[in-house]
Design a protein around this motif. Structure first.
Motif, PDB file in Angstrom:
ATOM      1  N   ALA A 124     173.464  15.616 -38.338  1.00 24.94           N
ATOM      2  CA  ALA A 124     172.592  16.931 -38.530  1.00 24.94           C
ATOM      3  C   ALA A 124     172.815  17.576 -39.628  1.00 24.94           C
ATOM      4  O   ALA A 124     172.098  18.572 -40.206  1.00 24.94           O
ATOM      5  CB  ALA A 124     172.715  17.871 -37.288  1.00 24.94           C
ATOM      6  N   ARG A 125     173.894  17.188 -40.148  1.00 25.81           N
ATOM      7  CA  ARG A 125     174.154  17.701 -41.748  1.00 25.81           C
ATOM      8  C   ARG A 125     174.864  16.596 -42.663  1.00 25.81           C
ATOM      9  O   ARG A 125     175.479  15.752 -41.953  1.00 25.81           O
ATOM     10  CB  ARG A 125     175.061  19.374 -41.481  1.00 25.81           C
ATOM     11  CG  ARG A 125     176.257  19.127 -40.966  1.00 25.81           C
ATOM     12  CD  ARG A 125     176.918  20.307 -40.618  1.00 25.81           C
ATOM     13  NE  ARG A 125     176.207  21.109 -39.710  1.00 25.81           N
ATOM     14  CZ  ARG A 125     175.999  20.830 -38.435  1.00 25.81           C
ATOM     15  NH1 ARG A 125     176.965  19.671 -37.762  1.00 25.81           N
ATOM     16  NH2 ARG A 125     174.992  21.383 -37.617  1.00 25.81           N
ATOM     17  N   ASP A 130     170.709  19.073 -43.665  1.00 26.83           N
ATOM     18  CA  ASP A 130     170.637  20.351 -42.711  1.00 26.83           C
ATOM     19  C   ASP A 130     169.388  21.031 -43.397  1.00 26.83           C
ATOM     20  O   ASP A 130     169.116  22.048 -42.859  1.00 26.83           O
ATOM     21  CB  ASP A 130     171.921  21.181 -42.516  1.00 26.83           C
ATOM     22  CG  ASP A 130     172.490  21.776 -43.771  1.00 26.83           C
ATOM     23  OD1 ASP A 130     171.780  21.689 -44.733  1.00 26.83           O
ATOM     24  OD2 ASP A 130     173.533  22.435 -43.866  1.00 26.83           O
ATOM     25  N   TRP A 160     161.695  20.057 -40.867  1.00 23.97           N
ATOM     26  CA  TRP A 160     161.434  19.827 -39.440  1.00 23.97           C
ATOM     27  C   TRP A 160     162.678  18.711 -39.202  1.00 23.97           C
ATOM     28  O   TRP A 160     162.897  17.778 -39.880  1.00 23.97           O
ATOM     29  CB  TRP A 160     160.093  18.851 -39.076  1.00 23.97           C
ATOM     30  CG  TRP A 160     159.272  20.024 -39.463  1.00 23.97           C
ATOM     31  CD1 TRP A 160     158.384  20.179 -40.659  1.00 23.97           C
ATOM     32  CD2 TRP A 160     158.638  20.925 -38.667  1.00 23.97           C
ATOM     33  NE1 TRP A 160     157.416  21.332 -40.422  1.00 23.97           N
ATOM     34  CE2 TRP A 160     157.362  21.692 -39.039  1.00 23.97           C
ATOM     35  CE3 TRP A 160     158.775  21.186 -37.140  1.00 23.97           C
ATOM     36  CZ2 TRP A 160     156.727  22.428 -38.178  1.00 23.97           C
ATOM     37  CZ3 TRP A 160     158.072  21.997 -36.335  1.00 23.97           C
ATOM     38  CH2 TRP A 160     157.094  22.677 -37.124  1.00 23.97           C
ATOM     39  N   SER A 161     163.331  19.027 -37.993  1.00 20.47           N
ATOM     40  CA  SER A 161     164.444  18.346 -37.646  1.00 20.47           C
ATOM     41  C   SER A 161     164.006  17.052 -37.219  1.00 20.47           C
ATOM     42  O   SER A 161     163.186  16.886 -36.998  1.00 20.47           O
ATOM     43  CB  SER A 161     165.384  19.147 -36.739  1.00 20.47           C
ATOM     44  OG  SER A 161     164.670  19.186 -35.345  1.00 20.47           O
ATOM     45  N   THR A 165     162.244  10.539 -43.331  1.00 20.26           N
ATOM     46  CA  THR A 165     162.349  11.970 -43.171  1.00 20.26           C
ATOM     47  C   THR A 165     162.064  12.897 -44.221  1.00 20.26           C
ATOM     48  O   THR A 165     162.008  14.035 -43.748  1.00 20.26           O
ATOM     49  CB  THR A 165     163.615  12.186 -42.283  1.00 20.26           C
ATOM     50  OG1 THR A 165     164.591  12.135 -43.164  1.00 20.26           O
ATOM     51  CG2 THR A 165     163.643  11.621 -41.015  1.00 20.26           C
TER      52      THR A 165
END
Ligand code: MN
Length: 228
Positions: free
Chosen positions: A152-153, A171, A175-176, A198
Motif C-alpha cells: 500500500a506504500r 501511497d 484511487w487505491s 494502476t
C-alpha cells in the motif's frame, strides 16, 4: 472439432522465484491516478471517478526485453506503473474484499504515442493507436501476494540511462488498488489472468532509440527494457 487456423499463443508472464507462468487474459489501465501526473497533463487532480482503457495482452514485453521504437509517431513516452495481477475474477467486487482477488503484483511501462494520444483527445477519438500498439506493455515478472503481501506504500521510480525521471510513492494513488478493482469490476466482468496498470506518477517524458529504461516499486520488483 479442429480450429481452422492455429490459435494464438496464450500471453504470459514469469512468476518470480518459480518456473511457473502467469497466463494473461486482459490488460486494463487506469488513466490519471496520481495527482502530480494529472497536473502535468493539464488535468484536474481532484477525485473524479477513475477512467479506464485497455492494452492488448499480446503487446507485453518481458523484463530484459526490447521495445522497438514504433512508427507513426515522434513522441513516445514512458509511463512507469504498479501492475496488479488478478487470480480470481468477479463483477461488482466490494472494495473491502477486492484484495482477495489479487494473485500478485508487478511493475510495468504504459508506453504511449503521446502525439497520437493528444490528436485523439482533441478529436474525441479512442486511444488504441496511442496505447495498444505492438510492444506497448513491458511488464516485469509477477511477485505473488503470498510472498510479498499487498503493498500500500513504497517508492515507485524510473531511470532513463541512469538518470531518475519519474518518482513517487504508491501511497499517492488517487484511487487505491481495492477501490480501482471495485470500480473496474462494475464496468467489466473481471477474470483470473487480468492485469491492471494502476497509473503513473509525474515525470513522464519521451524515449529515444538506444535508451535504457530501468524502474521499480520497492517491495515489488524491477523492470529493465531497452529501446531499439
Ligand atoms: Mn498510464
Amino acid at each position: 472439432m479442429a480450429y481452422v487456423i492455429a490459435p494464438a499463443e496464450v500471453p504470459s508472464l514469469a512468476v518470480s522465484g518459480t518456473q511457473d507462468r502467469f497466463p494473461v487474459h486482459r490488460v486494463y489501465c487506469v488513466g490519471r491516478n496520481y495527482a502530480d501526473h494529472a497536473r502535468e497533463m493539464g488535468g484536474d487532480p481532484n477525485r473524479e471517478p477513475p477512467f479506464f482503457f485497455q492494452k492488448n495482452p499480446d503487446t507485453l514485453v518481458p523484463d530484459g526485453g526490447v521495445f522497438p521504437y514504433p512508427g507513426h509517431t515522434r513522441d513516445v513516452h514512458h509511463e512507469f506503473e504498479l501492475v496488479v495481477a488478478l487470480g480470481k475474477g468477479g463483477t461488482d467486487i466490494p472494495a473491502a474484499r477486492a484484495l482477495d482477488h489479487v494473485y500478485g503484483y508487478a511493475v510495468g511501462l504504459d508506453m504511449t504515442r503521446r502525439d497520437l494520444q493528444n490528436e485523439a483527445k482533441k478529436a474525441g477519438r479512442p486511444w488504441e493507436v496511442a496505447k495498444a500498439f505492438e510492444h506497448a506493455a513491458p511488464c516485469s515478472a509477477i511477485a505473488p501476494a503470498a510472498t510479498i503481501g499487498h503493498p500500500a506504500r513504497g517508492r515507485i521510480w524510473l531511470e532513463v540511462n541512469g538518470e531518475i525521471r519519474q518518482r513517487g510513492d504508491i501511497d499517492q494513488l488517487i484511487w487505491s488498488i481495492p477501490e480501482t478493482i471495485a470500480h473496474l469490476s462494475g464496468l467489466f466482468a473481471l477474470r483470473p489472468g487480468d492485469l491492471i496498470f494502476t497509473g503513473t506518477p509525474a515525470g513522464v517524458g519521451p524515449v529515444r532509440p538506444g535508451d535504457s529504461l530501468h524502474g521499480g516499486v520497492d517491495g515489488v520488483g524491477t523492470l529493465t527494457v531497452r529501446v531499439a
